[in-house]
Design an enzyme around this catalytic site. Structure first.
Site, mmCIF file in Angstrom:
data_model
loop_
_atom_site.group_PDB
_atom_site.id
_atom_site.type_symbol
_atom_site.label_atom_id
_atom_site.label_comp_id
_atom_site.label_asym_id
_atom_site.label_seq_id
_atom_site.Cartn_x
_atom_site.Cartn_y
_atom_site.Cartn_z
ATOM 1 N N GLU A 33 0.859 -1.130 0.042
ATOM 2 C CA GLU A 33 -0.086 -0.096 0.026
ATOM 3 C C GLU A 33 0.838 1.096 -0.032
ATOM 4 O O GLU A 33 0.781 2.110 -0.647
ATOM 5 C CB GLU A 33 -0.929 -0.036 1.159
ATOM 6 C CG GLU A 33 -1.927 -0.918 1.175
ATOM 7 C CD GLU A 33 -3.001 -0.632 -0.122
ATOM 8 O OE1 GLU A 33 -3.107 0.437 -0.494
ATOM 9 O OE2 GLU A 33 -3.623 -1.607 -0.549
ATOM 10 N N LEU A 76 12.116 5.469 -6.670
ATOM 11 C CA LEU A 76 10.722 5.318 -6.632
ATOM 12 C C LEU A 76 10.045 6.563 -6.341
ATOM 13 O O LEU A 76 8.866 6.901 -6.434
ATOM 14 C CB LEU A 76 10.302 4.327 -5.489
ATOM 15 C CG LEU A 76 8.972 3.615 -5.496
ATOM 16 C CD1 LEU A 76 8.540 3.079 -6.755
ATOM 17 C CD2 LEU A 76 8.563 2.678 -4.284
ATOM 18 N N TYR A 116 -6.693 6.648 4.069
ATOM 19 C CA TYR A 116 -6.836 5.566 3.092
ATOM 20 C C TYR A 116 -6.020 4.225 3.364
ATOM 21 O O TYR A 116 -6.615 3.424 3.579
ATOM 22 C CB TYR A 116 -6.418 6.087 1.632
ATOM 23 C CG TYR A 116 -6.108 5.132 0.762
ATOM 24 C CD1 TYR A 116 -7.250 4.217 0.097
ATOM 25 C CD2 TYR A 116 -4.722 4.507 0.676
ATOM 26 C CE1 TYR A 116 -6.830 3.177 -0.625
ATOM 27 C CE2 TYR A 116 -4.656 3.335 -0.208
ATOM 28 C CZ TYR A 116 -5.684 2.737 -0.751
ATOM 29 O OH TYR A 116 -5.392 1.648 -1.361
ATOM 30 N N ASP A 134 -9.623 5.920 -2.327
ATOM 31 C CA ASP A 134 -8.203 6.604 -2.903
ATOM 32 C C ASP A 134 -8.800 7.206 -4.270
ATOM 33 O O ASP A 134 -10.055 7.596 -4.470
ATOM 34 C CB ASP A 134 -7.143 5.292 -3.370
ATOM 35 C CG ASP A 134 -7.895 4.550 -4.438
ATOM 36 O OD1 ASP A 134 -9.137 4.510 -4.668
ATOM 37 O OD2 ASP A 134 -7.007 3.912 -5.133
ATOM 38 N N CYS A 198 -17.920 -2.135 -18.102
ATOM 39 C CA CYS A 198 -18.219 -1.634 -16.698
ATOM 40 C C CYS A 198 -19.431 -2.447 -16.119
ATOM 41 O O CYS A 198 -20.551 -2.297 -16.832
ATOM 42 C CB CYS A 198 -18.407 -0.149 -16.511
ATOM 43 S SG CYS A 198 -18.393 0.383 -14.619
#
Length: 352
Positions: A33, A76, A116, A134, A198
């Site tokens: 995460e 990163l 989150y 998020d 969707c």
DNA sequence: AACGCGTGGTT
DNA sequence: TAACCAAGCGT
């Protein structure tokens, strides 16, 4: 049919096979995460493997040096994530006896974990009923229910969170949260969403009303500032000098060459004067070998124009903030991408 | 509470 | 090409 059921079934058949989905180990869920905060999955997968390989559990992370964690994080971006991971690992050892906490409030109180990430870990690793919102989820909810508020404002955050809480499948919150995120990541794309794929296409407000390009509303871009970096690559025998960046600026605690910074371009003549003055040198004890091309390094809020001035020194630098590093060891220091690119272009070898 | 923090892929 | 954007957080 209920949103959670439709999205959940879509997720079961369409979800990607990602490494952190093979485990319920809270430590690994946590690492995944944090890596994925503001970072694309494709870029994060390799880092995830490297990270888990190097630090297989929270104890390994906690007893490592911060420099080693930053080195692993190199490339990163958003390096505060690495610093906070390290701090949080120490806290888990000290406060939670090395056991990753399972209470939402304890998870949330770890450095680098906001609402989150706390909800994601609590739901995915521990099955607790917290809705994770998020950017993906906010986009799905905005379009699905026609929410016109910006998700990055205080009132907007509350609104999206409330709706996410209402929509949450409390019997399987981990699956539900990941399903909502995955739908946003694969189908409900920011631009040109794939509505024909969707599961919610028949009940989507934005699709019905052709509001898709308008939802969710985006915040206006802030202006970027220009910075001019002149890195002095001092060669002294088979060593170069490095320094560590300090607080409250980009690349905190990463290493770089001694730096002359300006808010405008500096001519080569003037630059040499500044270098001699700044580093207390005399022109007789140095030899300018090369000035690199100009590198343009784009960050979110600033544009950095950088040149690297290769100088052979015949005398050591005085200031002890500069670290004399053998060529072979520079690869063990965490450096910004910009420095890494330069080293790749011009390997640190003394010309004969 | 608005802003700063990285990097790389996509358009 | 430059702008946009990505599983946010801390201050």
């Amino acid at each position: 049919m209920k949103v959670s059921k439709l999205v959940g079934e879509w997720y079961d058949s369409e979800k990607r096979n990602l490494p952190w989905r093979k485990t319920s180990n809270p430590y690994k869920i946590w690492i995944s995460e944090v890596i994925l905060q503001q970072t694309r999955v494709q870029q994060g997968v390799d880092f995830y493997y490297r990270f888990i390989d190097t630090f297989p559990d929270v104890n390994n992370l906690a007893i490592s040096s911060l420099d080693n964690v930053l080195k692993l994080w190199q490339g990163l971006g958003y390096y505060a994530r690495a610093r906070n991971l390290h701090r949080a690992a120490k806290k888990i050892i000290d406060v939670h006896n090395g056991i990753f906490p399972s209470e939402y409030s304890d998870i949330k109180n770890l450095p680098g974990i906001g609402i989150y990430t706390a909800a994601a870990i609590a739901s995915i690793a521990f099955g607790k009923p917290y809705a994770a919102v998020d950017g993906n989820v906010a986009r799905v909810l905005s379009r699905l229910f026609g929410i016109e508020e910006r998700p990055d404002t205080i009132t907007g955050k509350k609104k999206y969170q409330d709706i996410a809480n209402d929509t949450l499948d409390k019997r399987n919150p981990g699956r539900h949260n990941q399903a909502m995120i995955e739908l946003g990541a694969l189908v409900c794309l920011p631009r040109n969403p794939l509505c024909q794929l969707c599961p919610l296409q028949n009940q989507c407000y934005a699709k019905k009303n052709n509001y898709i390009p308008l939802l969710p509303p985006k915040k206006p871009r802030t202006e970027t500032t220009d910075r001019y970096f002149y890195y002095v690559v001092f060669y002294y025998t088979s060593h170069i000098y490095l320094q560590q960046r300090s607080n409250r600026d980009i690349w905190e605690l990463l290493y770089e060459f001694p730096l002359i910074e300006s808010n405008q371009e500096i001519s080569k003549e003037e630059l040499l004067k500044i270098i001699i003055d700044e580093f207390k040198l005399r022109s007789t004890i140095l030899n300018v070998l090369k000035i690199s091309k100009r590198y343009k390094h784009q960050l979110t809020h600033q544009t950095i124009y950088a040149r690297f001035i290769k100088i052979k020194l015949y005398k050591k630098l005085d200031a002890k903030k500069f670290k004399l590093v053998p060529f072979a060891e520079i690869n063990s220091y965490a450096v910004p991408r910009l420095i890494d690119k330069y080293i790749h272009d011009e390997p640190l070898l003394l010309p004969s």
